[in-house]
Design an enzyme around this catalytic site. Structure first.
Site, PDB file in Angstrom:
ATOM      1  N   GLY A  17       1.008  -1.565   0.548  1.00 51.81           N
ATOM      2  CA  GLY A  17       0.149   0.057  -0.026  1.00 51.81           C
ATOM      3  C   GLY A  17       1.004   1.758   0.183  1.00 51.81           C
ATOM      4  O   GLY A  17       0.278   2.350   0.402  1.00 51.81           O
ATOM      5  N   LEU A  97      -6.439 -10.038 -12.228  1.00 56.87           N
ATOM      6  CA  LEU A  97      -6.963  -9.379 -14.073  1.00 56.87           C
ATOM      7  C   LEU A  97      -8.402  -8.990 -13.479  1.00 56.87           C
ATOM      8  O   LEU A  97      -9.184  -9.354 -12.685  1.00 56.87           O
ATOM      9  CB  LEU A  97      -7.029 -10.657 -14.983  1.00 56.87           C
ATOM     10  N   HIS A 114       2.282   0.269 -13.445  1.00 51.77           N
ATOM     11  CA  HIS A 114       3.149  -0.717 -13.410  1.00 51.77           C
ATOM     12  C   HIS A 114       4.734  -0.826 -13.368  1.00 51.77           C
ATOM     13  O   HIS A 114       5.753   0.585 -13.894  1.00 51.77           O
ATOM     14  CB  HIS A 114       2.959  -0.953 -15.006  1.00 51.77           C
TER      15      HIS A 114
HETATM   16  C1  GAR Z   1       3.607  -1.659  -7.215  1.00 52.36           C
HETATM   17  O1  GAR Z   1       5.359  -1.872  -7.785  1.00 52.36           O
HETATM   18  C2  GAR Z   1       2.711  -1.144  -8.273  1.00 52.36           C
HETATM   19  O2  GAR Z   1       3.891  -0.608  -9.629  1.00 52.36           O
HETATM   20  C3  GAR Z   1       3.202  -3.036  -8.298  1.00 52.36           C
HETATM   21  O3  GAR Z   1       3.337  -3.372  -7.650  1.00 52.36           O
HETATM   22  C4  GAR Z   1       3.512  -2.588  -6.455  1.00 52.36           C
HETATM   23  C5  GAR Z   1       2.657  -2.651  -5.466  1.00 52.36           C
HETATM   24  O4  GAR Z   1       2.932  -1.875  -4.099  1.00 52.36           O
HETATM   25  N1  GAR Z   1       2.532  -3.270  -9.777  1.00 52.36           N
HETATM   26  C6  GAR Z   1       1.917  -3.968 -10.309  1.00 52.36           C
HETATM   27  O5  GAR Z   1       2.920  -4.180 -10.804  1.00 52.36           O
HETATM   28  C7  GAR Z   1       1.013  -3.759 -11.352  1.00 52.36           C
HETATM   29  N2  GAR Z   1       1.048  -5.506 -12.435  1.00 52.36           N
HETATM   30  P1  GAR Z   1       2.038  -1.118  -2.666  1.00 52.36           P
HETATM   31  O6  GAR Z   1       1.133  -2.009  -3.061  1.00 52.36           O
HETATM   32  O7  GAR Z   1       3.407  -0.513  -1.995  1.00 52.36           O
HETATM   33  O8  GAR Z   1       1.865   0.236  -3.795  1.00 52.36           O
END
Ligand code: GAR
Length: 209
Positions: A17, A97, A114
């Site tokens: 998060g 998805l 992403h």
């Molecule tokens: C982020 O780095 C986001 O770019 C990635 O998940 C992470 C979530 O981090 N998303 C993907 O890989 C989607 N394909 P967070 O929970 O600390 O925000």
């Protein structure tokens, strides 16, 4: 009183998060001129939900395995988002998805972040994949969500240099910093009606973020 009506949006999360927290902070300090109506998660115990509870934001968590189909829980999600008055959806580390049905409900109103410079390194291991490929540059991409995996139209990107001594942890940290700067700005553009899919071709300026 100003006539500006704040847009309400949903944030979908599955993990730590940190992007959600960056968005919460940006709403609180006025960088995002909008409001989070609800935080939705497919992981009832994820850390991201703690961030939303601490910020007193309504949450909706569900366990996909308790439903007989994806459509069944997506109908519930769509209902919750509608009840909360959400006009668009921000995916912030939501690792599931969305079905074509759900994407159609929010056509051109779902964005994702992403951790790579798409179209390079789509999928769930983008940071590791960039390291293994020996890339010298990676970054993050904000894009509209379509029916594919990380295939929707690109709204904005930010580059991150990969140093020789970067490992998965250090590069993840650098990309997260870039994400936390970029994503709130793009969410705000949506709140202010500054991005529409048909305008993307002319929105070269957006890519500078
Ligand atoms: C982020 O780095 C986001 O770019 C990635 O998940 C992470 C979530 O981090 N998303 C993907 O890989 C989607 N394909 P967070 O929970 O600390 O925000």
């Amino acid at each position: 009183m100003s006539g500006f009506k704040k847009k309400i949006f949903a944030v979908f999360v599955s993990g730590i998060g940190s992007n959600l927290q960056a968005i919460i902070d940006a709403v609180e300090n006025g960088i995002i001129k909008g409001k989070i109506g609800i935080v939705v998660s497919d992981k009832p115990n994820c850390k991201a939900l703690e961030c939303s509870r601490l910020a007193n934001i309504k949450t909706f968590a569900f366990e996909p395995k308790k439903f007989s189909s994806r459509k069944e829980y997506e109908i519930l999600i769509a209902d919750e988002c509608e009840k909360a008055g959400c006009e668009f959806i921000v995916l912030a580390g939501y690792m599931r998805l969305l079905s074509p049905w759900f994407v159609a409900q929010y056509k051109n109103r779902i964005i994702n972040i992403h951790p790579s410079l798409l179209p390079n390194f789509p999928g769930t291991h983008a940071i590791q994949d960039a390291i293994e490929a020996g890339a010298k540059m990676t970054g993050c991409t904000v894009h509209f969500v379509d029916e594919g995996i990380d295939t929707g139209s690109i709204i904005a990107q930010r580059e991150v240099v990969i140093s020789n001594d970067d490992d998965l942890d250090s590069l993840t940290e650098k990309i997260h910093l870039a994400e936390h700067e970029l994503y709130p700005k793009i969410v705000n553009l949506l709140c202010c009606n500054k991005i529409e899919k048909r305008q993307l071709q002319t929105l070269a300026c957006v890519r500078k973020f």
